[in-house]
Design an enzyme around this catalytic site. Structure first.
Site, short mmCIF file in Angstrom:
data_model
loop_
_atom_site.label_atom_id
_atom_site.label_comp_id
_atom_site.label_asym_id
_atom_site.label_seq_id
_atom_site.Cartn_x
_atom_site.Cartn_y
_atom_site.Cartn_z
N ARG A 163 0.74 8.39 0.71
CA ARG A 163 1.81 9.38 0.49
C ARG A 163 1.29 10.82 0.44
O ARG A 163 2.07 11.76 0.44
CB ARG A 163 2.61 9.03 -0.77
CG ARG A 163 3.34 7.70 -0.58
CD ARG A 163 4.35 7.45 -1.66
NE ARG A 163 5.41 8.46 -1.67
CZ ARG A 163 6.41 8.48 -2.54
NH1 ARG A 163 6.47 7.56 -3.47
NH2 ARG A 163 7.32 9.43 -2.50
N HIS A 193 -4.70 5.66 6.73
CA HIS A 193 -4.55 6.59 5.61
C HIS A 193 -5.89 6.94 4.97
O HIS A 193 -5.94 7.48 3.87
CB HIS A 193 -3.59 6.02 4.56
CG HIS A 193 -2.24 5.69 5.10
ND1 HIS A 193 -1.43 6.65 5.66
CD2 HIS A 193 -1.58 4.51 5.21
CE1 HIS A 193 -0.31 6.06 6.08
NE2 HIS A 193 -0.38 4.77 5.83
N PRO A 215 -1.29 6.66 -10.68
CA PRO A 215 -2.41 6.56 -11.62
C PRO A 215 -2.24 7.50 -12.80
O PRO A 215 -1.86 8.65 -12.62
CB PRO A 215 -3.63 6.95 -10.78
CG PRO A 215 -3.10 7.67 -9.60
CD PRO A 215 -1.70 7.19 -9.38
N GLU A 216 -2.48 6.99 -13.99
CA GLU A 216 -2.49 7.83 -15.19
C GLU A 216 -3.93 8.02 -15.64
O GLU A 216 -4.86 7.53 -15.01
CB GLU A 216 -1.62 7.19 -16.28
CG GLU A 216 -0.14 7.22 -15.91
CD GLU A 216 0.77 7.11 -17.14
OE1 GLU A 216 0.31 7.39 -18.25
OE2 GLU A 216 1.94 6.73 -16.96
#
Ligand code: ZN
Length: 281
Positions: free
Chosen positions: A119, A100, A2-3
């Site tokens: 992650r 997760h 994500p930016e």
């Protein structure tokens, strides 16, 4: 990954769900993500009202009535989903693996905000609001795109005498906050500036093209994200990920949308740069 526009889209999706609501409970399903969770995390957050949900660079800031700020970073694969009585049956369709789901926040509205991060490069930290100026991860950050502090004149000063390629300088968070690989490639294409050009040659006319190009690509991506919020919220409860149409990013071998020249890829500081060798000088 994500930016800034994706994080802003997440903020806009979460704000109406969380602002003004009280956190009934917080459950953490492990001891850490990229960093350990705060000490007594659940205890410090439960019972607090969410005063405001903000964003600085790629950090989400949840201002709590306790006077602490919950800082959240999505890392590479962090996602928030909102579920509750209205959307519970969508939860299993988001494609996120419940294994997760690391943090689950229940609000007094009965909405449930879940943080999922396969992650685990994301993190959450608590910091006193009145000392937020000294929050270490944001102290050295440059100005935010679209803010009053960011302009061509600012770039003139920030890039003066810098020998690094402009691509590297724009990825440096102390020069400008929140820009990542995708939007740097797109902004340089729009400003017709070669990614290989030395930063010190940017001040002047090129900076006058580059500052608005950066603002435009970010604003358009936020707008695209905004229009995706309602789709995602209604379809899956998942926030912040949407399809962009890029001019050069990830388009090696395809024609430049402006001139038809084949887009090239090169590797700079270990990251792929996509550019048009004709348009960008
Ligand atoms: Zn071109």
């Amino acid at each position: 990954m994500p930016e800034l526009p994706e994080v802003e889209t997440v903020r806009r999706g979460l704000a109406p769900v969380m602002e003004g609501r009280t956190i009934v409970s917080l459950t953490q399903n492990r001891a850490d993500l990229r960093f350990p969770f705060p000490d007594r995390f659940a205890e410090r957050v439960s019972g607090q009202k969410v005063v405001r949900l903000g964003r600085r660079a790629k950090f989400l800031t949840v201002e709590l009535s306790s006077g602490e700020v919950l800082v959240m970073h999505l890392g590479m694969t962090g996602r928030f989903t909102v579920s509750g009585h209205a959307t519970a049956h969508y939860k299993h369709e988001t494609g996120t693996d419940p294994a997760h789901d690391h943090v689950v926040i229940v609000l007094d509205s009965h909405d449930i905000v879940t943080y999922n991060d396969p992650r685990r490069f994301g993190f959450m930290e608590l910091w006193p609001a009145e000392q937020f100026q000294s929050y270490p991860r944001l102290m050295a950050m440059g100005p935010e795109p679209l803010s009053n502090h960011f302009s061509a004149a600012y770039l003139d000063t920030a890039l003066k005498g810098k020998k690094a390629p402009i691509k590297a300088a724009l990825l440096d968070q102390s020069v400008i906050a929140g820009l990542g690989n995708i939007y740097v490639c797109e902004a340089l294409w729009r400003a017709k500036i070669s990614p290989k050009r030395l930063s010190q040659s940017i001040p002047g006319q090129r900076a006058a093209r580059l500052a608005p190009a950066i603002n435009d690509v970010i604003a358009e991506a936020i707008e695209a994200g905004g229009s995706s919020i309602s789709d995602f919220a209604s379809a899956s409860g998942e926030l912040g990920y949407f399809q962009h149409r890029f001019a050069v990013y990830d388009r090696e071998g395809q024609p430049c949308p402006a001139c038809g020249t084949i887009i090239k890829r090169l590797v700079q500081s270990g990251r792929s740069t996509f550019y048009c060798p004709s348009c960008q000088r």
